[in-house]
Write an enzyme that holds these catalytic residues in place. Sequence first.
Site, PDB file in Angstrom:
ATOM      1  N   ARG A   1      -3.598  -3.901  -8.703  1.00 27.82           N
ATOM      2  CA  ARG A   1      -3.627  -4.493  -7.632  1.00 27.82           C
ATOM      3  C   ARG A   1      -4.779  -5.822  -7.668  1.00 27.82           C
ATOM      4  O   ARG A   1      -4.828  -6.720  -7.032  1.00 27.82           O
ATOM      5  CB  ARG A   1      -3.927  -3.891  -6.309  1.00 27.82           C
TER       6      ARG A   1
ATOM      7  N   LEU B   1       0.868  -1.120  -0.082  1.00 29.60           N
ATOM      8  CA  LEU B   1       0.124  -0.003  -0.084  1.00 29.60           C
ATOM      9  C   LEU B   1       0.763   1.210  -0.152  1.00 29.60           C
ATOM     10  O   LEU B   1       0.404   2.251  -0.688  1.00 29.60           O
ATOM     11  CB  LEU B   1      -0.676  -0.090   1.198  1.00 29.60           C
TER      12      LEU B   1
END
Length: 206
Positions: free
Chosen positions: A171, A72
């Site tokens: 992602r 992240l």
Amino acid sequence: MQVTLLNFTPLNICSHAIRTCWQSFERGDNGGEKDIELISRVGNKFKHASTLEHLYYNFYIQGISRALLQELARHRVASLSVKSTRYTLKELKKEAKFELGGFERASDYIVLTGNEMVDNASIKALENLREILATTTTSLDIVKYCLPECYKTELTWSANARSLQNFLSLRSSKSALWEIQKLSHKIYEILPQEHKFIFEDCIAPE
């Protein structure tokens, strides 16, 4: 893993930003069909994606690994406020010994992969950490250096729509870390239904 949508910007803020450029406010319908069509055309079709940055989403993400937290952190146009390991490791100190094969109990503290060999190695690391906490007075700032990558954490995560498009495109891909694939799909699932048209071309099938 649990993902909660805390807040989001109404669509009319984005359409207002777009209409600011041409001073066409009188054509708006306060986030209705006309404004949705405008956002889709300008933001997605014509790729004037800077207009999407006026839409912001705030999430509370729980039960992810520190390995995922590192992933992240690579998405720079986003804000993260993470659970402090330094102040919360003491909760582990009170636990009894972790035994190999005790996956259910260990899962309160670590993310399990489903691979028995890997997960037992993670339990060993968790027990090493617990033992250090229980038997020494070493500073938590030092102890946290032996945290396993699978150790669970949580955070509040905020991103604008343009950054979220990029995140979901990268992602949700099958080539991404399995855990972040799971997170990306959970994020898409909890987005407001009226906002999903902005992201539907970014999310890969599960």
